[in-house]
Design an enzyme around this catalytic site. Structure first.
Site, short mmCIF file in Angstrom:
data_model
loop_
_atom_site.label_atom_id
_atom_site.label_comp_id
_atom_site.label_asym_id
_atom_site.label_seq_id
_atom_site.Cartn_x
_atom_site.Cartn_y
_atom_site.Cartn_z
N HIS A 282 31.72 43.87 27.10
CA HIS A 282 32.77 44.68 27.73
C HIS A 282 33.51 45.47 26.67
CE1 HIS A 282 34.34 40.64 26.82
NE2 HIS A 282 35.49 41.22 26.53
N ASP B 2 42.75 44.77 32.95
CA ASP B 2 42.77 43.44 32.34
C ASP B 2 43.90 42.62 32.96
OD1 ASP B 2 41.59 42.26 29.38
OD2 ASP B 2 43.33 41.26 30.27
N ILE B 3 43.61 41.35 33.22
CA ILE B 3 44.60 40.48 33.88
C ILE B 3 45.78 40.15 32.95
CG2 ILE B 3 43.66 38.21 33.23
CD1 ILE B 3 43.89 37.45 36.22
N HIS C 261 37.11 47.07 25.82
CA HIS C 261 38.53 47.15 26.15
C HIS C 261 38.97 48.58 25.90
CE1 HIS C 261 39.55 42.70 25.88
NE2 HIS C 261 38.41 42.71 25.20
P1 5GP Z 1 37.47 39.15 25.23
O1 5GP Z 1 38.49 38.28 24.56
O2 5GP Z 1 36.27 38.37 25.72
O3 5GP Z 1 37.09 40.36 24.42
O4 5GP Z 1 38.20 39.77 26.49
C1 5GP Z 1 38.18 39.18 27.76
C2 5GP Z 1 39.30 39.80 28.54
O5 5GP Z 1 39.11 39.45 29.91
C3 5GP Z 1 40.69 39.30 28.15
O6 5GP Z 1 41.47 40.41 27.72
C4 5GP Z 1 41.24 38.66 29.43
O7 5GP Z 1 42.62 38.91 29.63
C5 5GP Z 1 40.37 39.29 30.50
N1 5GP Z 1 40.17 38.45 31.68
C6 5GP Z 1 39.82 37.14 31.68
N2 5GP Z 1 39.69 36.69 32.95
C7 5GP Z 1 39.99 37.74 33.75
C8 5GP Z 1 40.04 37.90 35.18
O8 5GP Z 1 39.80 36.99 35.95
N3 5GP Z 1 40.38 39.13 35.64
C9 5GP Z 1 40.67 40.18 34.80
N4 5GP Z 1 40.98 41.34 35.37
N5 5GP Z 1 40.62 40.06 33.46
C10 5GP Z 1 40.29 38.86 32.95
#
Ligand code: 5GP
Length: 116
Positions: A102, A30-31, A104
């Protein structure tokens, strides 16, 4: 379905720190990590926006693959024995930002409960 950042990562159009890849699943760091180990595990298919789209008759194999990869990645990242958390956000109130299903995988520290 709208194009997402994860589709670009799958196609290697933008870089990611990939820790596992096979024909159906990709796992990358994760970024914006929320724990010492924070890996995103995603199917390469782009048709499933969230867990709300899952149907056992269509997706049971893929779901099994995602959890197999989660265990493999937990071992590779050194948190299989110490423990880890799998989070699957679905929809606005969960905080889901990217509409591409996805998992985590979080670990490497004592995680608190309940989550925020
Ligand atoms: P959500 O909030 O949708 O469950 O999680 C999305 C995750 O994607 C977040 O934890 C965010 O930090 C990660 N993320 C968003 N854009 C990028 C990216 O360009 N690269 C990576 N490696 N992670 C990303």
């Amino acid at each position: 379905m709208a194009e997402t950042i994860f589709a670009k990562i799958i196609r290697k159009e933008i870089p990611a720190n990939i820790v596992f890849e096979n024909d159906t699943v990709l796992a990358f760091k994760d970024i914006n990590p929320q724990a010492p180990v924070h890996i995103l595990i995603i199917p390469k298919t782009t048709e499933i926006e969230s867990a709300r789209d899952l149907k056992s008759e269509n997706h049971s194999k893929l779901l099994g693959d995602l959890f197999d990869v989660a265990n493999e990645v937990a071992k590779k990242m050194g948190v299989f024995e110490s423990g880890f958390r799998l989070v699957l956000n679905s929809g606005a109130d969960s905080g889901q930002e990217v509409p591409h299903i996805h998992l985590h995988l979080l670990g490497g520290r004592k995680l608190t409960w309940p989550p925020g």
